[in-house]
Design an enzyme around this catalytic site. Structure first.
Site, PDB file in Angstrom:
ATOM      1  N   ASP A   1       0.857  -1.191   0.000  1.00 30.18           N
ATOM      2  CA  ASP A   1       0.000   0.000   0.000  1.00 30.18           C
ATOM      3  C   ASP A   1       0.894   1.243   0.000  1.00 30.18           C
ATOM      4  OD1 ASP A   1      -3.142   0.740   1.464  1.00 30.18           O
ATOM      5  OD2 ASP A   1      -1.650   2.229   0.896  1.00 30.18           O
TER       6      ASP A   1
ATOM      7  N   ASP B   1      -3.523   2.262  -5.561  1.00 28.78           N
ATOM      8  CA  ASP B   1      -2.311   2.297  -4.735  1.00 28.78           C
ATOM      9  C   ASP B   1      -2.092   1.071  -3.860  1.00 28.78           C
ATOM     10  OD1 ASP B   1      -3.894   2.759  -2.406  1.00 28.78           O
ATOM     11  OD2 ASP B   1      -2.253   3.961  -1.593  1.00 28.78           O
ATOM     12  N   GLU B   2      -2.882   0.009  -4.067  1.00 28.61           N
ATOM     13  CA  GLU B   2      -2.614  -1.182  -3.257  1.00 28.61           C
ATOM     14  C   GLU B   2      -2.874  -2.462  -4.031  1.00 28.61           C
ATOM     15  OE1 GLU B   2      -5.354  -1.810   0.072  1.00 28.61           O
ATOM     16  OE2 GLU B   2      -6.556  -0.167  -0.725  1.00 28.61           O
TER      17      GLU B   2
HETATM   18  N1  DCP Z   1      -8.593   8.260  -2.040  1.00 31.57           N
HETATM   19  C1  DCP Z   1      -9.643   9.141  -2.333  1.00 31.57           C
HETATM   20  N2  DCP Z   1     -10.707   9.250  -1.480  1.00 31.57           N
HETATM   21  C2  DCP Z   1     -10.765   8.486  -0.360  1.00 31.57           C
HETATM   22  C3  DCP Z   1      -9.726   7.589  -0.050  1.00 31.57           C
HETATM   23  C4  DCP Z   1      -8.649   7.504  -0.930  1.00 31.57           C
HETATM   24  O1  DCP Z   1      -9.584   9.814  -3.359  1.00 31.57           O
HETATM   25  N3  DCP Z   1     -11.813   8.600   0.464  1.00 31.57           N
HETATM   26  C5  DCP Z   1      -7.427   8.190  -2.954  1.00 31.57           C
HETATM   27  C6  DCP Z   1      -6.340   9.116  -2.505  1.00 31.57           C
HETATM   28  C7  DCP Z   1      -5.276   8.236  -1.909  1.00 31.57           C
HETATM   29  C8  DCP Z   1      -5.490   6.929  -2.642  1.00 31.57           C
HETATM   30  O2  DCP Z   1      -6.870   6.885  -2.980  1.00 31.57           O
HETATM   31  O3  DCP Z   1      -3.979   8.778  -2.063  1.00 31.57           O
HETATM   32  C9  DCP Z   1      -5.112   5.725  -1.804  1.00 31.57           C
HETATM   33  O4  DCP Z   1      -5.925   5.625  -0.642  1.00 31.57           O
HETATM   34  P1  DCP Z   1      -5.369   5.144   0.762  1.00 31.57           P
HETATM   35  O5  DCP Z   1      -6.537   4.881   1.617  1.00 31.57           O
HETATM   36  O6  DCP Z   1      -4.349   4.064   0.593  1.00 31.57           O
HETATM   37  O7  DCP Z   1      -4.663   6.453   1.355  1.00 31.57           O
HETATM   38  P2  DCP Z   1      -3.231   7.035   1.134  1.00 31.57           P
HETATM   39  O8  DCP Z   1      -2.403   6.196   0.232  1.00 31.57           O
HETATM   40  O9  DCP Z   1      -3.386   8.454   0.684  1.00 31.57           O
HETATM   41  O10 DCP Z   1      -2.611   7.061   2.593  1.00 31.57           O
HETATM   42  P3  DCP Z   1      -2.012   5.869   3.466  1.00 31.57           P
HETATM   43  O11 DCP Z   1      -0.577   6.233   3.652  1.00 31.57           O
HETATM   44  O12 DCP Z   1      -2.780   5.887   4.732  1.00 31.57           O
HETATM   45  O13 DCP Z   1      -2.198   4.612   2.663  1.00 31.57           O
HETATM   46 MG    MG Z   2      -2.179   4.136   0.554  1.00 29.17          MG
END
Ligand code: DCP
Ligand code: MG
Length: 356
Positions: A10, A104-105
């Site tokens: 992730d 992203d995962e």
């Molecule tokens: N995303 C979005 N709206 C949301 C959740 C996520 O647009 N409600 C998008 C933005 C994030 C991406 O999806 O960058 C990946 O989601 P993650 O939940 O993995 O969050 P992040 O990668 O940003 O943070 P983390 O470091 O907690 O994984």
């Molecule tokens: Mg993420």
């Protein structure tokens, strides 16, 4: 049943990290990706913004109130998609069993590898080198636990839940953290007095099925650290490879041949394990000035013996003019996959000389 080895990767603060990568002036600052304004929502926030309570799905107005210094950056989805593709093909070099969950995962089934933790470490390193971004990795015996583990040491984390720790791990785990138990189910479980994996284990399977329907069978397993969901790949492998970064840059022909030999053996062993067939051999070199070149050769038939791979890769290396530079990285990939079924039954790997 064979014990599986599952990795969950992730990316950390994905959209925000891409923005901070491409705009160095944003590094170290609280950044929200999303549109500022009354109807805007934060897609994600950099780790600098999170302590203020700025997270995904928070309204831009509230985010600004919580963190007045917050810098809003409009999203660039094409860029995130391209990075996601780049990471996806990198993951596919390790196993065809890659299941993306979102941009992203992804889950990987690396049961055929000796150490899933070492593979995860290597993947993290390569993601960092090739995209300048960090990822967190979770490693365990199934999807549920791997997914939970990747969250454990975020950002830039790596966490393994080994088989012998599975039961004690899930015992203490709040049920809303289980991957596969959604918000609604969690609320219902709370009402039934189920708060942790240990609580869940007190319930008979039939009783869980009565409360939750068919999903009750799965929940019964979750409480015991059991999750039978398979990693389902979404696309066919196009290439397969391995690479190595040297401890010290070198231009010594003898050492380069040794390094090439080690990488080639790894490629060959992956090729056998995955029964991969490809016609093109690609040599990749990165120089000490970080310039990268590739040299490739395509055959009329898939690479079917270690000696063929040896000969071609040696020739490719010999054909490169270093222009006085030293080499820091050497990689070897087999591409141009033979379509499934086109060569059925005709393909014979040569297990003889040289194939270890
Ligand atoms: N995303 C979005 N709206 C949301 C959740 C996520 O647009 N409600 C998008 C933005 C994030 C991406 O999806 O960058 C990946 O989601 P993650 O939940 O993995 O969050 P992040 O990668 O940003 O943070 P983390 O470091 O907690 O994984
Ligand atoms: Mg993420």
């Amino acid at each position: 049943m064979k014990q599986r080895k599952i990795i969950h990767i992730d990316m950390d603060a994905f959209y925000a990290s891409v923005e901070q990568r491409d705009r160095p002036e944003l590094r170290g600052l609280p950044v929200a990706v999303g549109h500022d304004g009354p109807r805007g929502v934060v897609a994600t926030a950099s780790y600098e913004a999170r302590p203020f309570g700025v997270h995904s799905a928070v309204s831009s107005v509230l985010a600004r109130r919580r963190c007045p210094e917050l810098i809003f950056v409009p999203p660039r989805f094409e860029v995130y998609k391209a990075v996601s593709q780049q990471i996806r093909s990198l993951l596919l070099e390790y196993t065809p069993l890659v299941e993306p969950l979102s941009l992203d995962e992804a889950f990987l089934d690396v049961t055929t590898e000796r150490s899933a933790t070492l593979v995860a470490r290597e993947i993290k390193r390569r993601i960092r080198m090739e995209t300048e971004l960090t990822a967190s990795a979770g490693i365990s015996v199934n999807k549920m636990l791997a997914k939970i583990a990747s969250d454990y040491r975020k950002p830039d984390g790596l966490f393994t839940i080994p088989p012998r720790q599975v039961l004690s791990f899930v015992s203490e785990l709040p049920i809303e953290r289980f991957f596969g138990i959604g918000e609604v189910t969690a609320a219902k479980m709370h009402r039934l007095g189920i708060h942790t994996g240990a609580d869940l284990r007190q319930w008979e399977e039939a009783e869980l099925v009565r409360q939750f329907g068919k999903a009750g069978h799965a929940y019964y397993g979750y409480g015991r650290g059991i999750d039978l969901r398979e990693v389902i790949p979404d696309r066919i492998r196009k290439s397969l490879g391995a690479e190595t970064t040297f401890t010290l840059d070198t231009d010594d022909p003898k050492q380069l041949l040794l390094e090439l030999e080690a990488v080639r053996r790894e490629v060959w062993s992956r090729l056998l394990r995955h029964e991969f067939r490809g016609r093109t051999v690609v040599l990749k070199l990165k120089f000490d000035d970080f310039r990268q070149i590739t040299r490739s050769r395509s055959l009329s038939e898939p690479v079917d013996s270690y000696s063929t791979l040896s000969r071609i890769s040696d020739e490719l290396l010999a054909s490169v003019d270093f222009h006085g530079r030293k080499i820091r990285l050497l990689g070897l990939t087999i591409g141009n996959a033979t379509g499934a079924g086109t060569n059925c039954g005709q393909m014979r790997f040569d297990f003889g000389q040289g194939s270890r």
